[in-house]
Motif scaffolding. Sequence first.
Motif, PDB file in Angstrom:
ATOM      1  N   UNK A   1       0.834  -1.207   0.000  1.00  0.00           N
ATOM      2  CA  UNK A   1       0.000   0.000   0.000  1.00  0.00           C
ATOM      3  C   UNK A   1       0.868   1.256   0.000  1.00  0.00           C
ATOM      4  N   UNK A   2       0.588   2.128  -0.942  1.00  0.00           N
ATOM      5  CA  UNK A   2       1.528   3.198  -1.230  1.00  0.00           C
ATOM      6  C   UNK A   2       1.357   4.405  -0.313  1.00  0.00           C
ATOM      7  N   UNK A   3       2.454   5.119  -0.165  1.00  0.00           N
ATOM      8  CA  UNK A   3       2.433   6.448   0.471  1.00  0.00           C
ATOM      9  C   UNK A   3       3.634   7.206  -0.074  1.00  0.00           C
ATOM     10  N   UNK A   4       3.728   8.498   0.243  1.00  0.00           N
ATOM     11  CA  UNK A   4       4.869   9.280  -0.220  1.00  0.00           C
ATOM     12  C   UNK A   4       6.062   8.909   0.649  1.00  0.00           C
ATOM     13  N   UNK A   5       7.093   8.334   0.006  1.00  0.00           N
ATOM     14  CA  UNK A   5       8.239   7.891   0.797  1.00  0.00           C
ATOM     15  C   UNK A   5       9.397   8.896   0.739  1.00  0.00           C
ATOM     16  N   UNK A   6       9.406   9.776  -0.222  1.00  0.00           N
ATOM     17  CA  UNK A   6      10.485  10.769  -0.302  1.00  0.00           C
ATOM     18  C   UNK A   6       9.993  11.991  -1.064  1.00  0.00           C
ATOM     19  N   UNK A   7      10.482  13.134  -0.614  1.00  0.00           N
ATOM     20  CA  UNK A   7      10.179  14.367  -1.325  1.00  0.00           C
ATOM     21  C   UNK A   7      11.492  14.929  -1.839  1.00  0.00           C
ATOM     22  N   UNK A   8      11.604  15.151  -3.136  1.00  0.00           N
ATOM     23  CA  UNK A   8      12.836  15.656  -3.724  1.00  0.00           C
ATOM     24  C   UNK A   8      12.552  17.034  -4.318  1.00  0.00           C
ATOM     25  N   UNK A   9      13.229  18.052  -3.787  1.00  0.00           N
ATOM     26  CA  UNK A   9      13.072  19.393  -4.340  1.00  0.00           C
ATOM     27  C   UNK A   9      14.036  19.548  -5.509  1.00  0.00           C
ATOM     28  N   UNK A  10      13.516  20.015  -6.635  1.00  0.00           N
ATOM     29  CA  UNK A  10      14.349  20.132  -7.834  1.00  0.00           C
ATOM     30  C   UNK A  10      14.969  21.523  -7.862  1.00  0.00           C
ATOM     31  N   UNK A  11      16.272  21.585  -7.681  1.00  0.00           N
ATOM     32  CA  UNK A  11      16.967  22.872  -7.580  1.00  0.00           C
ATOM     33  C   UNK A  11      17.322  23.392  -8.962  1.00  0.00           C
ATOM     34  N   UNK A  12      16.287  23.637  -9.744  1.00  0.00           N
ATOM     35  CA  UNK A  12      16.503  24.138 -11.103  1.00  0.00           C
ATOM     36  C   UNK A  12      15.632  25.370 -11.293  1.00  0.00           C
ATOM     37  N   UNK A  13      16.077  26.291 -12.172  1.00  0.00           N
ATOM     38  CA  UNK A  13      15.193  27.434 -12.462  1.00  0.00           C
ATOM     39  C   UNK A  13      13.905  26.946 -13.121  1.00  0.00           C
ATOM     40  N   UNK A  14      12.857  27.759 -13.061  1.00  0.00           N
ATOM     41  CA  UNK A  14      11.571  27.322 -13.630  1.00  0.00           C
ATOM     42  C   UNK A  14      11.652  27.151 -15.142  1.00  0.00           C
ATOM     43  N   UNK A  15      12.507  27.965 -15.738  1.00  0.00           N
ATOM     44  CA  UNK A  15      12.714  27.836 -17.182  1.00  0.00           C
ATOM     45  C   UNK A  15      13.450  26.527 -17.453  1.00  0.00           C
ATOM     46  N   UNK A  16      12.837  25.637 -18.250  1.00  0.00           N
ATOM     47  CA  UNK A  16      13.503  24.354 -18.524  1.00  0.00           C
ATOM     48  C   UNK A  16      13.798  24.243 -20.019  1.00  0.00           C
ATOM     49  N   UNK A  17      14.783  23.418 -20.316  1.00  0.00           N
ATOM     50  CA  UNK A  17      15.161  23.223 -21.705  1.00  0.00           C
ATOM     51  C   UNK A  17      15.507  21.753 -21.908  1.00  0.00           C
ATOM     52  N   UNK A  18      14.967  21.182 -22.977  1.00  0.00           N
ATOM     53  CA  UNK A  18      15.116  19.738 -23.176  1.00  0.00           C
ATOM     54  C   UNK A  18      16.583  19.289 -23.185  1.00  0.00           C
ATOM     55  N   UNK A  19      17.464  20.122 -23.765  1.00  0.00           N
ATOM     56  CA  UNK A  19      18.861  19.707 -23.824  1.00  0.00           C
ATOM     57  C   UNK A  19      19.613  20.091 -22.560  1.00  0.00           C
ATOM     58  N   UNK A  20      19.556  21.393 -22.226  1.00  0.00           N
ATOM     59  CA  UNK A  20      20.387  21.872 -21.122  1.00  0.00           C
ATOM     60  C   UNK A  20      19.929  21.354 -19.762  1.00  0.00           C
ATOM     61  N   UNK A  21      18.624  21.393 -19.540  1.00  0.00           N
ATOM     62  CA  UNK A  21      18.134  20.943 -18.233  1.00  0.00           C
ATOM     63  C   UNK A  21      18.529  19.502 -17.979  1.00  0.00           C
ATOM     64  N   UNK A  22      18.370  18.690 -19.017  1.00  0.00           N
ATOM     65  CA  UNK A  22      18.643  17.267 -18.837  1.00  0.00           C
ATOM     66  C   UNK A  22      20.122  16.953 -18.634  1.00  0.00           C
ATOM     67  N   UNK A  23      20.989  17.948 -18.893  1.00  0.00           N
ATOM     68  CA  UNK A  23      22.416  17.742 -18.633  1.00  0.00           C
ATOM     69  C   UNK A  23      22.870  18.469 -17.374  1.00  0.00           C
ATOM     70  N   UNK A  24      21.968  19.221 -16.788  1.00  0.00           N
ATOM     71  CA  UNK A  24      22.299  20.003 -15.604  1.00  0.00           C
ATOM     72  C   UNK A  24      22.609  19.074 -14.424  1.00  0.00           C
ATOM     73  N   UNK A  25      23.700  19.346 -13.672  1.00  0.00           N
ATOM     74  CA  UNK A  25      24.034  18.493 -12.521  1.00  0.00           C
ATOM     75  C   UNK A  25      22.878  18.353 -11.536  1.00  0.00           C
ATOM     76  N   UNK A  26      22.106  19.423 -11.336  1.00  0.00           N
ATOM     77  CA  UNK A  26      20.979  19.347 -10.398  1.00  0.00           C
ATOM     78  C   UNK A  26      19.929  18.356 -10.896  1.00  0.00           C
TER      79      UNK A  26
END
Lengths: 249, 261
Positions: free
Chosen positions: B215-240
């Motif tokens: 039975x499921x529950x939220x086991x972890x909350x991960x905050x994404x430390x990225x600016x709101x502006x996302x980009x398919x190439x750059x965001x996906x290579x960003x260390x964060x």
Amino acid sequence: MNESRRIALLGLLVPGAVLVLWQVVAFAKSSPLFPGPIEVTQAIIRNWHEIVSNLGVTLMRAAAGFALATVIMVPLGIFLGRVRWLGEAVSPVIDLVATLPPPAIVPLVMLFAGTGDAAKIVIITYAAGMPLIMNTYEASHTIHPMFSRVARSLHLTRFETMLLIDLPSSLPMIATGARLAVASSLLVSITSEMLLATNGIGVYLQRSQENFQIGSGLAGIAFISAVGIVINALAYRIEQKLLFWHYRR
Amino acid sequence: MTDILTARNVAKDFGGTGGTLSIIDGLNLAVKKGEFVSLVGPSGCGKTTLLLCLAGLQSLTRGEITFKGVPVMEPPQGLAVVFQDYSRSLLPWNTNLDNILFGMRRVAGDARAKRDRAAELLEAVGLGGFGGHYPWQVSGGMQQRVAIARGLASESELLLLDEPLAAVDAQTRADMQDLFLDLARKFNQTCLLVTHDVEEAVYMAQRVLVLGPRPTKVVREVTIELPRERDQLETREDPAFLAARHEVLSLIRSMRTRKAA
Ligand SMILES: Nc1ncnc2c1ncn2[C@@H]1O[C@H](COP(=O)(O)OP(=O)(O)O)[C@@H](O)[C@H]1O
Ligand SMILES: [Mg+2]
């Protein structure tokens, strides 16, 4: 010659052969109780006016009964499908009532509606109404839960849900019920005339039979068949138009 | 910022002939106004069940869900859902445009303005020429986009999305993700996105909630430390991005091996 043309030709050939055979046998027997197609055609021409006016009366009553049945039973079926507890309480009663053949209710109807048009229309409404309510209810109470979720999450009122979701999604099964209802409206319209005689094509048929005018009787039957074919074709067109989204899917 | 949606100690069982099946147990979450939150979990863990509960479309066994501070019993005003089962959630007797208009029945405004808005949304999801088509005349991915447009059309404060991009091909999915982020930012749309795709969860959200096994529950909350502006190439290579992706993936993997053991 391609396949479909060959089939079309066969479709003309077979009835043609039957007609010819019929005429030959009638000629050989040469009895007024066994008229051939030529005599029947003559009877159609001779009795044209009588048949048309009687059949008109019969069709009007059938149409009135069918329309009444549709207007009452489709909304009722949708309503019973949506209001679950009521549907579950009422549907066994419907199943029970539906087992009564229409002629069985004739005495009951005569008791409070007499023997006139009203009585016949009541009987036709009953006959047409049973397949309509059964199919409508069956469709509307088994509606996919997803449709109900969409309706609820878009905050539709119960009435909007019934009108905009339940009715259209039940239409394919309602159409099946309506097809049965059309056939039984016609049938019951004619048989009710034979039981409660005044006018109509049923009376015409009965009179022809009683007077041993077999040719006239067959003329009436030929007319009914022709009208039946036209009504079926019309119903098919209407169904295709209303349900294109169901058939083409 | 205030919480627009909260779930406290939520549990959901399904009763069956073979006893009860516990799908959700002890689940807590909160979504703030203006946020984009992803809920990620393996197939079958109860994501759709949870989303239906949050939307007021399914009753809870225990716990409480609130929307704008009010306990959710029925689907609340101001909350819209894009269902996973898009092929059934669109009405086959309505055209695509009419399906979107159907989502606007409770939106104020005259018929003309609504029509224009519906057409605009259809254009926005890349289906400008398909308004007159019926859902069954277009591909699964296109149907899903119509469903998304209908969700946006309701102008709701909170949009719940159940794997809305599962049926589209990779390139369209990337385009739709960006389009969606764009629309969400433009209309300051609060979104809760349910997905089984970890990369998508991280790419789209400011916060990722990881669901455990049933039975499921939220086991972890991960905050994404990225600016709101996302980009398919750059965001996906960003260390964060990579760090968040690693954290979620390894957590899911550890759950799987624990289950196997
Ligand atoms: N109405 C229901 N009755 C019984 N079991 C259900 C019902 N709905 C879903 N389930 C079960 O709940 C589990 C989780 O389903 P679901 O929420 O659809 O998972 P997910 O969306 O994460 O793939 C599945 O095992 C499914 O069979
Ligand atoms: Mg699901």
